[in-house]
Design an enzyme around this catalytic site. Structure first.
Site, mmCIF file in Angstrom:
data_model
loop_
_atom_site.group_PDB
_atom_site.id
_atom_site.type_symbol
_atom_site.label_atom_id
_atom_site.label_comp_id
_atom_site.label_asym_id
_atom_site.label_seq_id
_atom_site.Cartn_x
_atom_site.Cartn_y
_atom_site.Cartn_z
ATOM 1 N N TYR A 1 2.519 -7.251 -5.214
ATOM 2 C CA TYR A 1 1.226 -6.628 -4.911
ATOM 3 C C TYR A 1 1.157 -5.324 -5.694
ATOM 4 O O TYR A 1 1.804 -5.176 -6.732
ATOM 5 C CB TYR A 1 1.212 -6.459 -3.377
ATOM 6 C CG TYR A 1 -0.046 -5.980 -2.748
ATOM 7 C CD1 TYR A 1 -1.290 -6.536 -3.053
ATOM 8 C CD2 TYR A 1 0.002 -4.971 -1.787
ATOM 9 C CE1 TYR A 1 -2.430 -6.071 -2.419
ATOM 10 C CE2 TYR A 1 -1.143 -4.521 -1.155
ATOM 11 C CZ TYR A 1 -2.355 -5.072 -1.482
ATOM 12 O OH TYR A 1 -3.490 -4.617 -0.856
ATOM 13 N N ARG B 1 -14.019 -5.920 -10.094
ATOM 14 C CA ARG B 1 -13.419 -4.590 -9.892
ATOM 15 C C ARG B 1 -12.008 -4.786 -9.365
ATOM 16 O O ARG B 1 -11.762 -4.731 -8.171
ATOM 17 C CB ARG B 1 -14.280 -3.773 -8.926
ATOM 18 C CG ARG B 1 -14.012 -2.293 -8.991
ATOM 19 C CD ARG B 1 -13.489 -1.739 -7.674
ATOM 20 N NE ARG B 1 -12.212 -2.323 -7.302
ATOM 21 C CZ ARG B 1 -11.765 -2.433 -6.058
ATOM 22 N NH1 ARG B 1 -12.473 -2.050 -5.064
ATOM 23 N NH2 ARG B 1 -10.576 -2.962 -5.797
ATOM 24 N N LYS C 1 -2.504 -11.131 -2.313
ATOM 25 C CA LYS C 1 -2.938 -10.780 -0.952
ATOM 26 C C LYS C 1 -2.550 -11.872 0.032
ATOM 27 O O LYS C 1 -2.073 -11.604 1.126
ATOM 28 C CB LYS C 1 -4.461 -10.614 -0.922
ATOM 29 C CG LYS C 1 -4.902 -9.316 -1.540
ATOM 30 C CD LYS C 1 -5.447 -8.384 -0.479
ATOM 31 C CE LYS C 1 -5.556 -6.982 -1.038
ATOM 32 N NZ LYS C 1 -6.308 -6.045 -0.248
ATOM 33 N N GLU D 1 -12.865 -9.985 -1.876
ATOM 34 C CA GLU D 1 -11.854 -9.084 -2.426
ATOM 35 C C GLU D 1 -12.203 -8.602 -3.833
ATOM 36 O O GLU D 1 -12.524 -9.425 -4.701
ATOM 37 C CB GLU D 1 -10.526 -9.881 -2.493
ATOM 38 C CG GLU D 1 -9.336 -9.087 -2.897
ATOM 39 C CD GLU D 1 -8.942 -8.056 -1.861
ATOM 40 O OE1 GLU D 1 -9.040 -8.334 -0.652
ATOM 41 O OE2 GLU D 1 -8.547 -6.967 -2.270
ATOM 42 N N ASP D 2 -12.149 -7.317 -4.031
ATOM 43 C CA ASP D 2 -12.333 -6.727 -5.356
ATOM 44 C C ASP D 2 -13.618 -7.181 -6.066
ATOM 45 O O ASP D 2 -13.606 -7.539 -7.249
ATOM 46 C CB ASP D 2 -11.083 -6.973 -6.229
ATOM 47 C CG ASP D 2 -9.959 -6.013 -5.837
ATOM 48 O OD1 ASP D 2 -10.142 -5.242 -4.881
ATOM 49 O OD2 ASP D 2 -8.899 -6.026 -6.484
ATOM 50 N N ASP E 1 -12.142 -6.692 2.555
ATOM 51 C CA ASP E 1 -10.973 -5.867 2.790
ATOM 52 C C ASP E 1 -11.098 -4.482 2.152
ATOM 53 O O ASP E 1 -10.611 -3.500 2.698
ATOM 54 C CB ASP E 1 -9.741 -6.594 2.234
ATOM 55 C CG ASP E 1 -8.478 -5.924 2.690
ATOM 56 O OD1 ASP E 1 -8.414 -5.567 3.879
ATOM 57 O OD2 ASP E 1 -7.581 -5.734 1.861
ATOM 58 N N ASP E 2 -11.759 -4.414 0.995
ATOM 59 C CA ASP E 2 -11.891 -3.105 0.326
ATOM 60 C C ASP E 2 -12.724 -2.156 1.169
ATOM 61 O O ASP E 2 -12.492 -0.956 1.175
ATOM 62 C CB ASP E 2 -12.550 -3.261 -1.044
ATOM 63 C CG ASP E 2 -11.788 -4.237 -1.896
ATOM 64 O OD1 ASP E 2 -10.590 -4.018 -2.086
ATOM 65 O OD2 ASP E 2 -12.376 -5.243 -2.332
ATOM 66 N N ASN F 1 -5.736 2.720 -6.530
ATOM 67 C CA ASN F 1 -4.652 1.865 -7.027
ATOM 68 C C ASN F 1 -4.955 1.409 -8.440
ATOM 69 O O ASN F 1 -6.125 1.385 -8.830
ATOM 70 C CB ASN F 1 -4.530 0.623 -6.138
ATOM 71 C CG ASN F 1 -3.979 0.949 -4.771
ATOM 72 O OD1 ASN F 1 -3.111 1.788 -4.637
ATOM 73 N ND2 ASN F 1 -4.503 0.281 -3.756
HETATM 74 P P1 NAD Z 1 -15.793 1.081 -6.213
HETATM 75 O O1 NAD Z 1 -16.003 0.678 -7.604
HETATM 76 O O2 NAD Z 1 -16.652 0.497 -5.157
HETATM 77 O O3 NAD Z 1 -15.907 2.667 -6.094
HETATM 78 C C1 NAD Z 1 -15.331 3.602 -6.970
HETATM 79 C C2 NAD Z 1 -16.175 4.831 -6.861
HETATM 80 O O4 NAD Z 1 -15.616 5.897 -7.616
HETATM 81 C C3 NAD Z 1 -17.568 4.574 -7.404
HETATM 82 O O5 NAD Z 1 -18.528 4.953 -6.448
HETATM 83 C C4 NAD Z 1 -17.632 5.468 -8.614
HETATM 84 O O6 NAD Z 1 -18.917 5.988 -8.797
HETATM 85 C C5 NAD Z 1 -16.665 6.563 -8.220
HETATM 86 N N1 NAD Z 1 -16.279 7.336 -9.379
HETATM 87 C C6 NAD Z 1 -16.072 6.913 -10.649
HETATM 88 N N2 NAD Z 1 -15.846 7.970 -11.446
HETATM 89 C C7 NAD Z 1 -15.926 9.066 -10.670
HETATM 90 C C8 NAD Z 1 -15.807 10.446 -10.925
HETATM 91 N N3 NAD Z 1 -15.576 10.908 -12.149
HETATM 92 N N4 NAD Z 1 -15.933 11.289 -9.906
HETATM 93 C C9 NAD Z 1 -16.175 10.845 -8.664
HETATM 94 N N5 NAD Z 1 -16.296 9.550 -8.371
HETATM 95 C C10 NAD Z 1 -16.183 8.667 -9.364
HETATM 96 O O7 NAD Z 1 -14.293 0.798 -5.876
HETATM 97 P P2 NAD Z 1 -13.579 0.845 -4.440
HETATM 98 O O8 NAD Z 1 -13.507 -0.516 -3.858
HETATM 99 O O9 NAD Z 1 -14.188 1.907 -3.621
HETATM 100 O O10 NAD Z 1 -12.102 1.217 -4.882
HETATM 101 C C11 NAD Z 1 -11.830 2.482 -5.461
HETATM 102 C C12 NAD Z 1 -10.335 2.650 -5.595
HETATM 103 O O11 NAD Z 1 -9.744 2.599 -4.312
HETATM 104 C C13 NAD Z 1 -9.648 1.582 -6.435
HETATM 105 O O12 NAD Z 1 -8.663 2.178 -7.227
HETATM 106 C C14 NAD Z 1 -8.988 0.705 -5.418
HETATM 107 O O13 NAD Z 1 -7.800 0.105 -5.908
HETATM 108 C C15 NAD Z 1 -8.659 1.698 -4.346
HETATM 109 N N6 NAD Z 1 -8.493 1.066 -3.049
HETATM 110 C C16 NAD Z 1 -7.365 1.340 -2.364
HETATM 111 C C17 NAD Z 1 -7.120 0.735 -1.154
HETATM 112 C C18 NAD Z 1 -5.890 1.055 -0.368
HETATM 113 O O14 NAD Z 1 -5.510 0.297 0.488
HETATM 114 N N7 NAD Z 1 -5.286 2.183 -0.597
HETATM 115 C C19 NAD Z 1 -8.040 -0.175 -0.657
HETATM 116 C C20 NAD Z 1 -9.219 -0.426 -1.369
HETATM 117 C C21 NAD Z 1 -9.440 0.207 -2.572
#
Ligand code: NAD
Length: 531
Positions: free
Chosen positions: A87, A140, A158, A229-230, A252-253, A392
């Site tokens: 993962y 994504r 997953k 997912e994603d 899940d996100d 991530n």
């Molecule tokens: P998403 O694409 O829905 O959202 C990303 C957000 O970041 C967008 O709104 C985008 O506008 C914003 N962004 C981009 N550039 C930016 C900047 N310069 N300044 C401020 N904001 C900016 O994606 P998501 O599903 O929300 O996932 C985002 C991240 O979180 C990914 O890296 C994902 O791997 C991670 N994530 C982690 C977990 C966990 O369990 N820790 C779970 C889900 C997602």
């Protein structure tokens, strides 16, 4: 030979002499009769000898294709060591190179060429009783962007964790990639790209594709739960809302991450003896994950007797255009809920300073955006600032554990999406928590398996968050953790699964009879890797 090639039943050299006679295996195996323990020792030694994480991923995946029991046994016994291979973070690299490392088929690739007969394609899957589908359209993938059909690594990983962490039987799970094209030009031009090399379907064509997919699942695997997912932000929320009351499904996100984030914050509040509504939460990145956490956090605050408006007033968002404020006219519905009357602020640092944030949550995919200035400012806003760098894989993390601790003079309460090693600060070892939805989705999966619910409301995730937070001990908090240790993930998953199962019964959503002991019932659902 078929038996030796079937990963569900193959025991390799651990087939006994009697079994070899009975199943016609004489001569097809070398003389040695191993135990699973011997096989595990050999495999683990081989994994250790491999030079890169990607090599380890490839080898370990091959084992899943050869001998599922042995694969899961290794993963279950040492999740801390092997989860990062299966993962995040390694799965990110695996998806980026998927076309080059592709070997045996796993899961279903449903492409835009299958429109009109998707249910027939689904029937090619060899299992008739599928309870969980984890599906992505690859737009994504983690924080790595559009990887098209190569995103398949994510549902595979997953679902492996549903089994490894919660004991969901692997034959009930089905990874699917919806190959609707990719807007990643580099991939489209890559001769090794495994998907359809054309631009993504959009608008009505995309919606119709998803609708046919859902109808096919309803027809071929009735009652099956879909984990979205994603998906890219513009589709994730819409798809979740469109289908959540029609079929058991969750994203899940949005929801799993929300529960994880909220659990860590609740645990920190408990040991800081502070209240949620007295914090100032600043979300950096206002996509699926950020908005998911913000909304669930507000739900958690409502429990403490405040109104939705008051709860939202404690949460601020910063997106790529700066602070989300009322005067902006470019806000989506989800963001607008958190837009306050305030002057616009262009940067994260200024926002942290002006709003006096006490908690920052990064879901921005912008590495190192929690700069030294930002963390120092957090450390002057609060005695124990909470810093969550959730993006991530590791390469996208808003800061490292080391940065958070060093720049806050060891005072930060830190958690990250991908793992960081313990850090020594002034003679004290601090153990960064992994704020990853691995604490939530397998537990929810086991509860779904146990209760076959009609739908999966948000309350499932509030309940899961509280159950998870309740497991964090003072001792763990003193070591720097706001999540139970990953070494104990199976125990914590069981606890969360029981809480969620109870909720499904209480809410009248379960379609099976309530057992005398929910605890024992949930335990009895759990699959074990044995010969
Ligand atoms: P998403 O694409 O829905 O959202 C990303 C957000 O970041 C967008 O709104 C985008 O506008 C914003 N962004 C981009 N550039 C930016 C900047 N310069 N300044 C401020 N904001 C900016 O994606 P998501 O599903 O929300 O996932 C985002 C991240 O979180 C990914 O890296 C994902 O791997 C991670 N994530 C982690 C977990 C966990 O369990 N820790 C779970 C889900 C997602």
């Amino acid at each position: 030979m078929d038996l030796l090639r079937d990963p569900r039943w193959n025991h390799g050299t651990a087939f006994t002499r009697d079994e070899r006679v009975e199943y016609g295996l004489l001569g097809l195996l070398p003389d040695i009769v191993s135990t699973m323990q011997m096989q595990e020792r050999r495999i683990k030694a081989h994994i250790d000898s491999l030079p890169t994480d990607l090599d380890k991923y490839i080898y370990f995946n091959d084992l899943q294709d050869r001998n599922e029991s042995c694969y899961y046994s290794i993963l279950m016994k040492d999740p801390v060591k092997y989860m990062p291979i299966v993962y995040t973070p390694t799965v990110g690299l695996a998806c980026q190179t998927f076309g080059r490392i592709y070997r045996r088929p796993k899961g279903l690739y449903i492409s835009l060429k299958h429109r009109g007969y998707m249910s027939e394609v689904m029937r090619n899957w060899p299992e008739a009783d599928v309870r969980f589908i984890c599906v992505t359209d690859g737009e994504r993938i983690l924080g790595l962007g559009d990887l098209g059909a190569q995103g398949m690594g994510i549902p595979i990983g997953k679902l492996a964790l549903y089994t490894a962490v919660a004991g969901v039987p692997p034959y009930f799970t089905l990874p699917i990639v919806l190959d609707v094209g990719t807007n990643n030009k580099e991939l489209r031009n890559d001769p090794f790209y495994i998907g359809v090399p054309q631009e993504r379907l959009v608008d009505e064509e995309y919606d119709a594709f998803i609708e046919e997919f859902v109808q096919s699942v309803e027809e071929v695997f009735p009652g099956c739960c879909i984990q979205w997912e994603d998906f890219a932000n513009q589709n994730a929320g819409i798809i979740l809302e469109r289908y959540r009351n029609r079929i058991p499904s969750f994203n899940d996100d949005i929801q799993g991450t929300a529960a994880t984030g909220v659990a860590g914050i609740i645990a920190a509040m408990k040991y800081k003896s502070e209240r949620l509504q007295d914090q100032t939460f600043l979300f950096f990145g206002a996509g699926s994950a950020g908005l998911g956490i913000a909304n669930l956090l507000c739900t958690a605050m409502l429990k403490d007797g405040i109104t939705v408006e008051e709860a939202r007033s404690r949460c601020w968002l910063v997106d790529s255009k700066g602070l989300v404020v009322k005067q902006r006219n470019d806000l989506s519905e989800g963001k607008a809920d958190f837009a306050h009357d305030h002057r616009g602020i262009p940067t994260l640092l200024e926002s942290v300073r002006e709003l006096k944030a006490t908690v920052i949550i990064g879901t921005s995919t912008i590495p190192n955006s929690f700069s030294r200035d930002v963390i120092e400012q957090m450390a002057s806003n609060a005695e124990r600032p909470i810093i969550m760098a959730f993006s991530n894989p590791t390469s996208k993390s808003e800061c490292s554990a080391q940065d958070a601790y060093l720049w806050s003079e060891g005072r930060a309460i830190f958690a990250s999406g991908s793992p960081f090693p313990p850090f020594e600060y002034q003679g004290k070892t601090i153990f960064p928590g992994q704020g990853n939805n691995i604490y939530i989705f397998p537990a929810v999966g086991l509860a779904i398996l146990a209760t076959k619910p009609k739908t999966i409301p948000d309350k499932v995730f509030s309940r899961a968050a509280r159950a998870l937070a309740s497991l964090v001990t003072q001792e763990q908090f003193d070591r720097g953790q706001v999540y139970p240790p990953l070494e104990k993930i199976r125990e914590s998953t069981h606890h969360v699964a029981v809480a969620v199962t109870e909720y499904f019964f209480e809410a009248g959503l379960a379609t099976v009879a309530k057992p005398d002991s929910v605890e024992e019932y949930v335990a009895s659902m759990s699959w074990k890797p044995e010969y």
